[in-house]
Design a protein around this motif. Structure first.
Motif, short mmCIF file in Angstrom:
data_model
loop_
_atom_site.label_atom_id
_atom_site.label_comp_id
_atom_site.label_asym_id
_atom_site.label_seq_id
_atom_site.Cartn_x
_atom_site.Cartn_y
_atom_site.Cartn_z
N PRO A 45 0.81 -1.22 0.00
CA PRO A 45 0.00 0.00 0.00
C PRO A 45 0.86 1.28 0.00
N PRO A 198 0.19 -1.02 -6.12
CA PRO A 198 -0.68 -1.35 -4.99
C PRO A 198 -1.69 -2.44 -5.37
N TYR A 199 -1.72 -2.83 -6.67
CA TYR A 199 -2.72 -3.81 -7.11
C TYR A 199 -2.20 -5.24 -6.98
N MET A 200 -2.83 -5.99 -6.10
CA MET A 200 -2.39 -7.36 -5.83
C MET A 200 -2.59 -8.26 -7.06
N GLY B 174 -4.67 2.82 -3.43
CA GLY B 174 -3.43 2.81 -2.67
C GLY B 174 -3.53 2.33 -1.23
N ASP B 176 -4.13 -0.43 1.86
CA ASP B 176 -3.80 -1.85 2.03
C ASP B 176 -5.09 -2.69 2.02
#
Lengths: 318, 255
Positions: A45, A198-200, B174, B176
């Protein structure tokens, strides 16, 4: 002479790199190693330390502790050598807004003692998409076109290692897929790519990934390797009332964790309870009857393989 | 003159009828029509450059349509844009609270701007701090909070004055994965209190959390239904697939 010849098999390495800004520890003893020609994804993140790590590796800031090398050159002692051979696309658009598309590309080529002509074949696929607008000022381009110009400028000196800091953030899923297609092509040119996101869901497109949070790698491995190390059993559940389902699943003592995952909820079951497949089947049956008693309809409860996002969540909660 | 449309229409918090915005020869938003019901979570999807932001700016009273009509919270977006602004909440993708004000100061500022009474702000702040488990952060500067905290706070501030509808522009970018899910749980809580949610996102799993989803392609709404029905209609197993099928048809080079 081709500067990419006779260089190390390890394109990027760092060991125990730490960096603090006043009281904030941005990076805490970070280590990684990227073999030449790989796509290495740094996934985490905002605020997890991705950009600090990029800036250290591209010699823009100094680490407080630890060592790092690119193409075998030390980021402190040999910073000039590194600057010649890396390409860097920062997260924030950093080209000259008041220069045209072509002027920007020409400028970066000149700074690196080369010309657009000399390396045109490398950027061709990408640059051709914005070439119709080559006389437009960069500041007047749309987001997608800015991204393509920035990538062209980062590539025009044929770098051996390409650093891309969140190139797909805020980009829609279709354009993201297209962008990854471009990276795969560059990989074939033997360019090593370090890319943060940030994109899994982009994890699977990398050869190796590091999952980062709060300045530390939770793990670094191949995507398959990380999934293989997921310790718990994972169960996907859906019913006619997904909101109530989440509440009920969390109240069930068998579930260790439960989170929404699109059209299903993922429930993790502690590995101590699921020693063999018969035990897992029993637990699935038990959860199913628990939910039926709560009045859920159209129930689906089944074991699934975890994805990178499941792994990230599991590791970040330790 | 300001005029709020009768209550029967108010069960529809947003009514767009052939809403259009042209910039010169370019039609950014091209005759879009849809309705959003009270308490609904409405997902507004589309590729970059499809016209989402322009449409959203019109619905928020920030940009005047060049054609068609829109009613938001019962007010005409062309004629009563100031009333529209008072009755909605808005959270932008760029963090928009003041970093150099404390948590409670930010809440007081925005509550005050929306005309809330001081005692009401006070009582609601206490409740909110409890709900978010923010009691310890109350006196901290917002700039010192972790991103996940900030996002949750920004959302809570955007609905602090109990608007009829809140517009969320890529609220979870952005963040988590755990915070992203906690954020959606806050959205569910808000809808349970009757607040309507209009949300854009690039996370296709989040499209599944919406009651209904519209997908814009080149300024037009090409599909609008529940996620389940859209998947059936397009023979797709996920919203991601639905999105790819539709967005691939885009002709605008500007993406």
């Amino acid at each position: 002479m081709d500067k990419n010849q006779n260089i190390t098999d390890i394109a990027v390495s760092c060991s125990n790199v730490s960096k603090s800004y006043k009281d904030v520890r941005a990076l805490n003893k970070v280590s990684m190693e990227v073999p030449r020609g790989q796509i290495f994804g740094i996934i985490g993140p905002d605020g997890s330390g991705k950009t600090s790590l990029f800036r250290i590796l591209t010699t823009l800031i100094l680490a407080d502790e630890g060592a790092a090398a690119v193409d075998g050159f030390d980021v402190v002692a040999d910073y000039r050598e590194i600057r010649k051979r890396v390409g860097y696309m920062p997260g924030r658009f950093s080209l000259y807004q008041d220069l045209t598309v072509e002027e920007n590309l020409n400028f970066f080529a000149t700074v690196f003692n080369t010309s657009i002509k000399e390396n045109y074949d490398l950027v061709k696929d990408i640059y051709q998409q914005i070439e119709p607008f080559k006389n437009r000022r960069a500041g007047k381009l749309s987001g997608g076109m800015k991204q393509k110009l920035a990538l062209s400028c980062a590539l025009i000196h044929r770098p051996s290692v390409l650093f891309l800091d969140e190139p797909t953030t805020g980009v829609d899923p279709v354009s993201r897929k297209e962008f990854w297609g471009m990276l795969k092509k560059l990989q074939k040119e033997n360019i090593t790519i370090i890319v943060s996101t940030p994109y899994m869901d982009e994890a699977g497109l990398c050869d190796k990934i590091g999952l980062i949070q709060d300045g530390e790698f939770l793990t670094t491995d191949t995507p398959r390797g990380i999934i293989g190390k997921y310790p718990n059993k994972l169960i996907a559940v859906e019913s006619n009332d997904m909101h109530q389902l989440l509440i009920d699943l969390r109240a069930n003592e068998l579930s260790k964790d439960c989170f929404a995952f699109g059209d299903r909820h993922h429930v993790s079951i502690d590995h101590a309870l699921t020693t063999d497949s018969a035990a897992t089947k029993d637990i699935i049956r038990e959860i199913k009857s628990f939910l039926l008693n709560k009045g859920h309809k159209n129930l689906i409860v089944e074991e699934i393989e975890p994805g990178i996002e499941d792994c990230f969540m599991q590791l970040s909660q330790k | 003159m300001q005029q709020q449309i009768s209550t029967s229409a108010i069960d529809k918090v947003i009514v767009a009828d052939k809403l259009t915005k042209k910039f010169g020869n370019f039609t950014a938003v091209d005759h879009i029509s849809f309705e959003v019901k009270r308490g609904e979570i409405f997902g507004f999807l589309g590729a970059n450059g499809a016209g989402k932001t322009t449409a959203m700016r019109m619905l928020c009273g920030l940009s005047i349509p060049t054609g068609g009509t829109g009613l938001v919270a019962g007010f005409d977006i062309s004629k009563d844009s100031e009333q529209v602004k008072k009755h909605i909440g808005y959270m932008s993708q760029k963090f928009s609270l003041y970093d150099d004000l404390k948590v409670w100061e930010n809440i007081e500022l925005f509550g005050g701007i929306y005309g809330m009474k001081e005692h009401e702000i006070k009582a609601k702040t206490d409740k909110l701090m409890h709900l978010l488990h923010f009691e310890k952060e109350r006196d901290k500067l917002v700039g010192e909070l972790p991103l996940g905290f900030k996002q949750k706070l920004a959302f809570s501030v955007s609905i602090f004055h109990t608007p009829q509808v809140v517009f969320l522009d890529e609220p979870t970018g952005g963040v988590d994965p755990i915070t992203r899910r906690q954020f959606w749980e806050l959205i569910y809580d808000a809808t349970a209190r009757g607040i309507t949610v209009f949300v854009t996102t690039h996370y296709m799993d989040e499209a599944e959390y919406c009651n209904r989803v519209s997908i814009m392609v080149d300024g037009k709404i090409e599909a609008l239904d529940t996620p389940k029905k859209l998947k059936e209609q397009f023979g797709a197993s996920s919203m991601d697939e639905v999105f790819h099928q539709l967005a691939r048809k885009a002709k605008r080079i500007d993406s």
